[in-house]
Write a protein that holds these residues in place. Sequence first.
Motif, PDB file in Angstrom:
ATOM      1  N   SER A   1       0.843  -1.204   0.000  1.00  0.00           N
ATOM      2  CA  SER A   1       0.000   0.000   0.000  1.00  0.00           C
ATOM      3  C   SER A   1       0.870   1.243   0.000  1.00  0.00           C
ATOM      4  CB  SER A   1      -0.898   0.042   1.244  1.00  0.00           C
ATOM      5  OG  SER A   1      -1.901  -0.948   1.162  1.00  0.00           O
ATOM      6  N   ILE A   2       0.354   2.273  -0.640  1.00  0.00           N
ATOM      7  CA  ILE A   2       1.042   3.577  -0.640  1.00  0.00           C
ATOM      8  C   ILE A   2       0.129   4.586   0.065  1.00  0.00           C
ATOM      9  CG2 ILE A   2       1.927   5.475  -2.055  1.00  0.00           C
ATOM     10  CD1 ILE A   2       3.627   2.993  -2.430  1.00  0.00           C
ATOM     11  N   VAL A   3       0.686   5.208   1.097  1.00  0.00           N
ATOM     12  CA  VAL A   3      -0.044   6.249   1.828  1.00  0.00           C
ATOM     13  C   VAL A   3       0.659   7.578   1.537  1.00  0.00           C
ATOM     14  CG1 VAL A   3      -0.747   7.077   4.121  1.00  0.00           C
ATOM     15  CG2 VAL A   3      -0.640   4.605   3.652  1.00  0.00           C
ATOM     16  N   VAL A   4      -0.080   8.551   1.017  1.00  0.00           N
ATOM     17  CA  VAL A   4       0.511   9.882   0.797  1.00  0.00           C
ATOM     18  C   VAL A   4      -0.016  10.793   1.891  1.00  0.00           C
ATOM     19  CG1 VAL A   4       0.707  11.839  -0.777  1.00  0.00           C
ATOM     20  CG2 VAL A   4       0.658   9.530  -1.682  1.00  0.00           C
ATOM     21  N   VAL A   5       0.884  11.432   2.603  1.00  0.00           N
ATOM     22  CA  VAL A   5       0.461  12.271   3.714  1.00  0.00           C
ATOM     23  C   VAL A   5       1.031  13.684   3.571  1.00  0.00           C
ATOM     24  CG1 VAL A   5       2.342  11.343   5.169  1.00  0.00           C
ATOM     25  CG2 VAL A   5       0.436  12.503   6.235  1.00  0.00           C
ATOM     26  N   ALA A   6       0.180  14.665   3.723  1.00  0.00           N
ATOM     27  CA  ALA A   6       0.651  16.057   3.739  1.00  0.00           C
ATOM     28  C   ALA A   6       1.280  16.308   5.104  1.00  0.00           C
ATOM     29  CB  ALA A   6      -0.516  17.008   3.510  1.00  0.00           C
ATOM     30  N   GLU A   7       2.381  17.023   5.121  1.00  0.00           N
ATOM     31  CA  GLU A   7       3.120  17.237   6.381  1.00  0.00           C
ATOM     32  C   GLU A   7       2.244  17.835   7.490  1.00  0.00           C
ATOM     33  OE1 GLU A   7       6.145  20.120   5.325  1.00  0.00           O
ATOM     34  OE2 GLU A   7       4.633  21.571   4.686  1.00  0.00           O
ATOM     35  N   GLY A   8       1.208  18.597   7.106  1.00  0.00           N
ATOM     36  CA  GLY A   8       0.375  19.282   8.110  1.00  0.00           C
ATOM     37  C   GLY A   8      -0.848  18.485   8.540  1.00  0.00           C
ATOM     38  N   ALA A   9      -0.952  17.222   8.106  1.00  0.00           N
ATOM     39  CA  ALA A   9      -2.108  16.404   8.511  1.00  0.00           C
ATOM     40  C   ALA A   9      -1.979  16.072   9.996  1.00  0.00           C
ATOM     41  CB  ALA A   9      -2.161  15.129   7.682  1.00  0.00           C
ATOM     42  N   ALA A  10      -3.115  15.816  10.630  1.00  0.00           N
ATOM     43  CA  ALA A  10      -3.076  15.490  12.065  1.00  0.00           C
ATOM     44  C   ALA A  10      -4.142  14.451  12.385  1.00  0.00           C
ATOM     45  CB  ALA A  10      -3.311  16.742  12.899  1.00  0.00           C
ATOM     46  N   PRO A  11      -3.887  13.600  13.377  1.00  0.00           N
ATOM     47  CA  PRO A  11      -4.897  12.620  13.763  1.00  0.00           C
ATOM     48  C   PRO A  11      -6.080  13.299  14.444  1.00  0.00           C
ATOM     49  CG  PRO A  11      -3.002  12.514  15.227  1.00  0.00           C
ATOM     50  CD  PRO A  11      -2.658  13.505  14.173  1.00  0.00           C
ATOM     51  N   VAL A  12      -7.214  12.628  14.439  1.00  0.00           N
ATOM     52  CA  VAL A  12      -8.410  13.164  15.101  1.00  0.00           C
ATOM     53  C   VAL A  12      -8.043  13.510  16.552  1.00  0.00           C
ATOM     54  CG1 VAL A  12     -10.782  12.644  15.822  1.00  0.00           C
ATOM     55  CG2 VAL A  12      -9.884  11.673  13.690  1.00  0.00           C
ATOM     56  N   GLY A  13      -8.318  14.734  16.938  1.00  0.00           N
ATOM     57  CA  GLY A  13      -8.044  15.183  18.302  1.00  0.00           C
ATOM     58  C   GLY A  13      -6.563  15.337  18.615  1.00  0.00           C
ATOM     59  N   GLY A  14      -5.704  15.182  17.620  1.00  0.00           N
ATOM     60  CA  GLY A  14      -4.252  15.256  17.882  1.00  0.00           C
ATOM     61  C   GLY A  14      -3.625  16.502  17.287  1.00  0.00           C
ATOM     62  N   GLU A  15      -2.320  16.574  17.446  1.00  0.00           N
ATOM     63  CA  GLU A  15      -1.581  17.769  17.027  1.00  0.00           C
ATOM     64  C   GLU A  15      -0.837  17.516  15.728  1.00  0.00           C
ATOM     65  OE1 GLU A  15      -1.138  20.738  18.847  1.00  0.00           O
ATOM     66  OE2 GLU A  15      -2.811  19.960  20.039  1.00  0.00           O
ATOM     67  N   VAL A  16      -0.517  18.604  15.049  1.00  0.00           N
ATOM     68  CA  VAL A  16       0.345  18.547  13.867  1.00  0.00           C
ATOM     69  C   VAL A  16       1.752  18.178  14.334  1.00  0.00           C
ATOM     70  CG1 VAL A  16       1.464  20.103  12.217  1.00  0.00           C
ATOM     71  CG2 VAL A  16      -1.012  20.166  12.508  1.00  0.00           C
ATOM     72  N   SER A  17       2.479  17.421  13.535  1.00  0.00           N
ATOM     73  CA  SER A  17       3.828  16.992  13.917  1.00  0.00           C
ATOM     74  C   SER A  17       4.844  18.122  13.661  1.00  0.00           C
ATOM     75  CB  SER A  17       4.164  15.749  13.094  1.00  0.00           C
ATOM     76  OG  SER A  17       5.495  15.423  13.201  1.00  0.00           O
ATOM     77  N   ILE A  18       5.575  18.480  14.700  1.00  0.00           N
ATOM     78  CA  ILE A  18       6.583  19.554  14.577  1.00  0.00           C
ATOM     79  C   ILE A  18       7.960  18.900  14.632  1.00  0.00           C
ATOM     80  CG2 ILE A  18       7.526  21.654  15.679  1.00  0.00           C
ATOM     81  CD1 ILE A  18       4.709  22.063  14.596  1.00  0.00           C
ATOM     82  N   ILE A  19       8.836  19.341  13.743  1.00  0.00           N
ATOM     83  CA  ILE A  19      10.160  18.714  13.684  1.00  0.00           C
ATOM     84  C   ILE A  19      11.253  19.747  13.943  1.00  0.00           C
ATOM     85  CG2 ILE A  19      10.379  18.987  11.173  1.00  0.00           C
ATOM     86  CD1 ILE A  19      11.631  16.198  11.115  1.00  0.00           C
ATOM     87  N   GLY A  20      12.210  19.397  14.769  1.00  0.00           N
ATOM     88  CA  GLY A  20      13.414  20.221  14.964  1.00  0.00           C
ATOM     89  C   GLY A  20      13.137  21.621  15.463  1.00  0.00           C
ATOM     90  N   GLU A  21      14.172  22.380  15.494  1.00  0.00           N
ATOM     91  CA  GLU A  21      14.120  23.759  15.991  1.00  0.00           C
ATOM     92  C   GLU A  21      14.044  24.722  14.817  1.00  0.00           C
ATOM     93  OE1 GLU A  21      14.288  25.482  19.072  1.00  0.00           O
ATOM     94  OE2 GLU A  21      13.503  23.515  19.618  1.00  0.00           O
ATOM     95  N   SER A  22      13.126  25.669  14.872  1.00  0.00           N
ATOM     96  CA  SER A  22      13.080  26.690  13.824  1.00  0.00           C
ATOM     97  C   SER A  22      14.152  27.727  14.118  1.00  0.00           C
ATOM     98  CB  SER A  22      11.725  27.380  13.824  1.00  0.00           C
ATOM     99  OG  SER A  22      10.711  26.429  13.789  1.00  0.00           O
ATOM    100  N   MET A  23      14.504  28.491  13.092  1.00  0.00           N
ATOM    101  CA  MET A  23      15.446  29.599  13.278  1.00  0.00           C
ATOM    102  C   MET A  23      14.642  30.796  13.800  1.00  0.00           C
ATOM    103  SD  MET A  23      18.448  28.618  12.112  1.00  0.00           S
ATOM    104  CE  MET A  23      19.378  30.022  11.519  1.00  0.00           C
ATOM    105  N   PRO A  24      15.307  31.757  14.470  1.00  0.00           N
ATOM    106  CA  PRO A  24      14.584  32.937  14.945  1.00  0.00           C
ATOM    107  C   PRO A  24      13.858  33.623  13.780  1.00  0.00           C
ATOM    108  CG  PRO A  24      16.827  32.914  15.774  1.00  0.00           C
ATOM    109  CD  PRO A  24      16.726  31.788  14.803  1.00  0.00           C
TER     110      PRO A  24
END
Length: 359
Positions: free
Chosen positions: A228-251
Motif C-alpha cells: 500500500s502507498i499512503v501519501v500524507v501532507a506534512e500538516g495532517a493530524a490525527p483526530v483530536g491530535g496535534e500537527v507533527s513539529i520537527i526540529g528547531e526553527s530559526m529565529p
Amino acid sequence: MRVAISTGGGDAPGLNAVIRTAVLSGLNRGWDVLGIRKGFGGLLGDDGVESLTRDRVRGIGALGGTILRTTNRGNPFSWPVQQPDGTWVRVDRSDELIAHARQLGIDAMICIGGDGTLAIANQLVEKGMNVIGVPKTIDNDVAGTISTFGFDTAVGTAIEAIDKLKTTAESHDRVIVMEVMGRDAGFIALYSGLAAGADAILIPEIPFSIEKVAQKVMERERMGRHFSIVVVAEGAAPVGGEVSIIGESMPGQEKRVGGLAGRLAYQLQETTGKESRSLVLGHLQRGGTPTGYDRALAARFGGAAIRAVADGKWGHMVALKSPDIVTVPMSEALAQTKRVPLDGDMVRTAREVGISFGD
Ligand code: F6P
C-alpha cells in the motif's frame, strides 16, 4: 519609472520565469528594473540591491530557485535581532525599509511570495508604498487565484516519486508512507495521490484515524494486494491530535512542520503487522525545472505585474481567473483561506475509486 522586484518566503519553481518576464516587459517600456536580494532584506542592509538587465535574466526561465535569493525569516515589521545576551527580539524596521527604497528612487515594488510575503506587501501599501503582489507557493494555498506557479511542478515530482515507490513496495509487500509538503492545505497530496493511485491520502483538512488507514491496508491485503502507498501532507493530524513539529526553527521563522511519515509507518507496522517504511519528499518538491504549465503561468504573472504597475493598481496582486489573468486586492485575497474543498470533485472521485482519507 524605477521598479524593484523581490522574492520572499520559500522558493517555488517558476520564480525566475516571473522575474525574467517582468524585467523584459519593464525594460521594453523604458523603465529601470532593480532586484532586491534576499526577500526584503536587500533594503535592510542584508545582501543589497542589484540592477536587473537583459543579460542578468538571459536563460533563467527554465531555472528553479530564484536568482534574487529568498528567506522566510525576513519580515521587516518583525525583524529578528539578537541581543548581546544571545536572546532574540523582534524589531519593526519598516520605516527604515521605506526610507531606503525612497533613497534608491524606487517608484514601485513587485513582491513575489506566498501569503506571508503578500501580507507584508499589503502592510507596506498601508504605509504608502506602491506595491503589486505576485502569488507564489507550491502548496497552492493562496486565495484569490485559481492556482499558483510551482504547484504543478511539485505535483509532478510527487507523482514521479509515488510511481517509483509503488514498484518497490509491491516487490517487497511493504507499506510505504510518503510525506509531501502542505503545511495548511493538502492540495499536493490530493493531486499527486489521486493521479498516481495512492491507497490513502491524509490531508490537514481531514483529521485521520490510524485504525482507518490500517483497515484500508488490510482490506487490500485480503484482496491479494500485498502493498500500500499512503501519501500524507506534512500538516495532517490525527483526530483530536496535534500537527507533527520537527526540529528547531530559526529565529523569525514559523514552526517547522513534518516528520509525520516516520511515525505513521511505525504505527501502521504495529497495527497491521506489515513491514512499513517512510519517505519525506521535502525540498525536492521545491526544486527543478518548472513544468510548461508553471513556466507559462509564471510568465503571464510577470507580464501582468508590470501592466498592474503601469495602471497604478497598488495593493493588488495578479491572479489566475481562467482563462484570464486579473488583479485582485491583496487584502481581499488575504482575508480568505484556500483549502481543499471537501465536497469538491477530487475528494469525491478519490473516495469513489476507494482511496481512504483515514476518516
Ligand atoms: O511554501 C510552503 C512550504 O512548502 C510548506 O509546505 C512547508 O511547511 C514550508 O514551505 C517549508 O519551508 P522551509 O522548510 O523551507 O522553511
